[in-house]
Write an enzyme that holds these catalytic residues in place. Sequence first.
Site, PDB file in Angstrom:
ATOM      1  CB  SER A 139      19.191 -31.171 -16.207  1.00  0.00           C
ATOM      2  OG  SER A 139      18.847 -29.834 -16.487  1.00  0.00           O
ATOM      3  CE1 TYR A 183      18.849 -32.303 -21.872  1.00  0.00           C
ATOM      4  CE2 TYR A 183      17.852 -30.543 -20.577  1.00  0.00           C
ATOM      5  CZ  TYR A 183      18.939 -31.352 -20.862  1.00  0.00           C
ATOM      6  OH  TYR A 183      20.103 -31.214 -20.142  1.00  0.00           O
TER       7      TYR A 183
HETATM    8  P1  NAD Z   1      27.902 -31.838 -24.682  1.00  0.00           P
HETATM    9  O1  NAD Z   1      27.003 -31.919 -25.851  1.00  0.00           O
HETATM   10  O2  NAD Z   1      28.821 -30.686 -24.572  1.00  0.00           O
HETATM   11  O3  NAD Z   1      28.724 -33.201 -24.538  1.00  0.00           O
HETATM   12  C1  NAD Z   1      28.015 -34.429 -24.505  1.00  0.00           C
HETATM   13  C2  NAD Z   1      28.890 -35.551 -25.011  1.00  0.00           C
HETATM   14  O4  NAD Z   1      28.064 -36.722 -25.059  1.00  0.00           O
HETATM   15  C3  NAD Z   1      29.419 -35.295 -26.439  1.00  0.00           C
HETATM   16  O5  NAD Z   1      30.788 -35.625 -26.529  1.00  0.00           O
HETATM   17  C4  NAD Z   1      28.548 -36.213 -27.293  1.00  0.00           C
HETATM   18  O6  NAD Z   1      29.188 -36.673 -28.469  1.00  0.00           O
HETATM   19  C5  NAD Z   1      28.259 -37.362 -26.316  1.00  0.00           C
HETATM   20  N1  NAD Z   1      27.065 -38.118 -26.678  1.00  0.00           N
HETATM   21  C6  NAD Z   1      25.902 -37.645 -27.215  1.00  0.00           C
HETATM   22  N2  NAD Z   1      25.064 -38.645 -27.444  1.00  0.00           N
HETATM   23  C7  NAD Z   1      25.684 -39.787 -27.059  1.00  0.00           C
HETATM   24  C8  NAD Z   1      25.314 -41.156 -27.058  1.00  0.00           C
HETATM   25  N3  NAD Z   1      24.143 -41.564 -27.547  1.00  0.00           N
HETATM   26  N4  NAD Z   1      26.193 -42.057 -26.565  1.00  0.00           N
HETATM   27  C9  NAD Z   1      27.411 -41.655 -26.083  1.00  0.00           C
HETATM   28  N5  NAD Z   1      27.812 -40.382 -26.088  1.00  0.00           N
HETATM   29  C10 NAD Z   1      26.962 -39.457 -26.560  1.00  0.00           C
HETATM   30  O7  NAD Z   1      26.949 -31.875 -23.406  1.00  0.00           O
HETATM   31  P2  NAD Z   1      27.257 -31.442 -21.891  1.00  0.00           P
HETATM   32  O8  NAD Z   1      26.779 -30.060 -21.721  1.00  0.00           O
HETATM   33  O9  NAD Z   1      28.632 -31.811 -21.517  1.00  0.00           O
HETATM   34  O10 NAD Z   1      26.185 -32.384 -21.157  1.00  0.00           O
HETATM   35  C11 NAD Z   1      26.547 -33.555 -20.454  1.00  0.00           C
HETATM   36  C12 NAD Z   1      25.365 -33.978 -19.613  1.00  0.00           C
HETATM   37  O11 NAD Z   1      25.030 -32.919 -18.716  1.00  0.00           O
HETATM   38  C13 NAD Z   1      24.109 -34.248 -20.423  1.00  0.00           C
HETATM   39  O12 NAD Z   1      23.416 -35.338 -19.869  1.00  0.00           O
HETATM   40  C14 NAD Z   1      23.307 -32.971 -20.275  1.00  0.00           C
HETATM   41  O13 NAD Z   1      21.932 -33.166 -20.436  1.00  0.00           O
HETATM   42  C15 NAD Z   1      23.663 -32.590 -18.864  1.00  0.00           C
HETATM   43  N6  NAD Z   1      23.465 -31.174 -18.561  1.00  0.00           N
HETATM   44  C16 NAD Z   1      24.166 -30.204 -19.215  1.00  0.00           C
HETATM   45  C17 NAD Z   1      23.940 -28.875 -18.887  1.00  0.00           C
HETATM   46  C18 NAD Z   1      24.675 -27.739 -19.552  1.00  0.00           C
HETATM   47  O14 NAD Z   1      24.320 -26.569 -19.302  1.00  0.00           O
HETATM   48  N7  NAD Z   1      25.690 -27.979 -20.386  1.00  0.00           N
HETATM   49  C19 NAD Z   1      22.994 -28.552 -17.926  1.00  0.00           C
HETATM   50  C20 NAD Z   1      22.307 -29.561 -17.283  1.00  0.00           C
HETATM   51  C21 NAD Z   1      22.542 -30.879 -17.616  1.00  0.00           C
END
Ligand code: NAD
Length: 248
Positions: free
Chosen positions: A139, A152
Amino acid sequence: MRLKDKIAIITGGGKGIGRAVAEAFTAEGASVAITDVDAAALQSAADALCGDVVILENDVSDIDSHAQLLDTVVNIWGRIDVLVNNAGIEISQPILEASPDAWDKLFGTNLRGPFFLAQRVAKQMIASGNKGCIVNIASVHDQTPLWESGVYSITKAGMGMVTKTLALELAPFGIRVNSVSPGAIATPMNQPLLSDPEKLAQTEKTIPLGRIGLPREVARAAVFLASDEASYVTGATLYVDGGLLLRT
Ligand code: NAD
């Protein structure tokens, strides 16, 4: 077809960025195992995806479950070429209220689980003489703290060092390890922001490119890092943030 015949595991692939990565990888010719804790999301992803896809219910924070996860994938396709460590959670708490329970959940899912999964996948790659690669989804908050999501941010900073240390020690085996670090992306994780037009407009003003990103824009970076086009790239972090870090 930049990932033709590659075998990939994508954690948290039921929704959001992980699902977009699964779509991009299959479109580029990869066979993909997507894991998630959310069985309904997994099924919906499997129904929507074209290509060679297997869904596996798995909690990345449960490190005892990783051996069986890898066995299942290797039994199906014979090897693993790419791990995308995408699954992650965010728990918002002001730093003065951060609880040990939230710390453990965040570290378990965002750092401890992905680290030990990467370790196990690397051992499997080495045992089979396979020069694969690992892409960690970190991130922009690996660099700069997210207001009232300090723990986080600490996990994501840790992920940055996981990428570097794995890249260093796995390089002699020809295994590359890189991060993609997204900014604000339109996924279910950001639902509260997306459903508040005023807050969304305020956020978009802070982003130099003037808009929130799309999951497929993050997925394209993961495709590049997983492909042979990135054959001399390891230990790197590719920021996909519309320039957000330039202002923070
Ligand atoms: P999201 O919540 O939309 O999707 C995440 C998915 O991971 C979900 O389907 C959830 O059920 C699954 N998940 C959660 N815990 C889990 C576990 N213990 N084991 C297996 N699966 C699990 O999130 P996203 O926005 O798609 O984020 C994906 C990654 O990108 C994350 O690591 C997040 O920190 C990172 N990220 C997201 C953003 C953003 O703005 N959306 C920004 C920076 C980083």
